[in-house]
Scaffold this active site. Structure first.
Site, short mmCIF file in Angstrom:
data_model
loop_
_atom_site.label_atom_id
_atom_site.label_comp_id
_atom_site.label_asym_id
_atom_site.label_seq_id
_atom_site.Cartn_x
_atom_site.Cartn_y
_atom_site.Cartn_z
N TYR A 40 -0.38 -0.12 10.60
CA TYR A 40 -0.72 -0.51 9.24
C TYR A 40 0.43 -0.23 8.29
CZ TYR A 40 -3.22 -0.79 4.79
OH TYR A 40 -3.61 -1.12 3.51
N SER A 46 0.85 -1.19 0.00
CA SER A 46 0.00 0.00 0.00
C SER A 46 0.89 1.24 0.00
CB SER A 46 -0.89 0.01 1.25
OG SER A 46 -1.47 1.28 1.46
#
Length: 314
Positions: A187, A161
């Site tokens: 994350y 990501s």
């Protein structure tokens, strides 16, 4: 060694998975897609199935997986769609999946993930996002290494990501035992770990004919954002500035995954980070595009590999 020149393709951020796979025949090929019950995972699985592959949806929610499998069969006419239980945060679940797998494997798409969740720890004390996004996928891929090698010319896609840009792996305190927990930092480092996995796996598995690359699908509205309010999501995007990528459709989001999993343009290519269907350049400071140097650093990749092995065998 293979060529290290940046890889470019005719495809762009607007390309769809269907366009990327056009003309590719996957009959007789076997694929596993984690998190294949919804979102980008489901679209990736549907596209691979549409090209003739036998696809296993490795999912935590088996009933949701069965619904998606039925939809894929109806859409593609391909009845070779299987559903297998897999909870990446549970070592026994990963071991069960591996024990049940038989035969070669051509494509592994490590797509499942948790984003910005509240602090949750596994029974081992591991932070959930790192445990799910990296450690579970690491254990799965390493456990499937023999099957991938047996297939010859196999592909592994590690879904990362652009959020990785916000944090390297904090080796001193990966699981937030001493530092204050930040769901976005957790994350981010897990997504950096996904990119580093591709670097480390390619270093070890190139000689086995296993190509491993990482993918940045882009911003797609899916269940991945279930822990995030709409307001928080928009604040995060606004904070990224004017260069934040536009929202993509699931088909556009799956395009880079499918490219890495199937395209002949990627023959002999590994250890690289792709976005918008092309190898990403190193990111400029303040940009939400490109790959951070720390996410493709061979020394960090080697350190992470060793740590992952030690963690999972402790």
């Amino acid at each position: 060694m293979t060529d290290t020149a940046p890889v470019s393709t005719p495809f762009t951020a607007d390309s769809t998975a269907e366009e990327v796979i056009d003309g590719i025949d996957l009959t007789g090929r076997r694929a596993v897609v984690t998190g294949g019950a919804s979102g980008i995972g489901a679209e990736t699985a549907r596209t691979l199935a549409g090209a003739g592959a036998q696809v296993t949806l490795a999912v935590r929610d088996v009933e949701a997986g069965r619904r998606t499998a039925a939809e894929i069969v109806a859409a593609t006419g391909n009845e070779q769609i299987r559903v297998a239980p897999l909870d990446l945060a549970d070592r026994k679940s990963v071991a069960g999946f591996l024990a049940a797998w038989e035969g070669p494997l051509n494509i592994l798409v490590n797509n499942a993930g948790v984003m910005a969740s509240p602090l949750v720890r596994t029974p081992e004390g591991w932070e959930l996002q790192f445990a799910t996004n990296h450690l579970g996928h690491f254990a799965l891929a390493v456990g499937l290494h023999r099957a991938l090698a047996a297939a010859g010319g196999s592909r592994v896609v590690s879904v990362s990501s652009s959020s990785h840009l916000h944090s390297a792996v904090c080796f001193e305190d990966i699981h937030f035992r001493t530092r204050e927990y930040d769901p976005w930092a957790a994350y981010a480092q897990s997504k950096t770990a996904n990119a580093l996995f591709a670097v480390g796996a390619w270093e070890r598995w190139e000689s086995d004919g296993i190509a491993v690359n990482s993918s940045m699908p882009g911003a797609v509205r899916t269940r991945l954002q279930r822990h995030i309010s709409e307001g928080e999501l928009e604040r995060q995007r606004a904070a990224a500035g004017s260069n934040v990528p536009a929202w993509k459709t699931p088909g556009q989001g799956a395009a880079t995954n499918v490219l890495l999993a199937t395209s002949s343009l990627l023959e002999g290519v590994g250890g690289r980070y792709f976005e918008d269907c092309n190898q990403a350049p190193l990111s400029e400071p303040g940009s939400s595009r490109g790959v951070a140097p720390f996410a493709v650093d061979p020394e960090a990749a080697a350190r992470l590999w060793q740590l992952s092995v030690e963690t999972l065998t402790a």
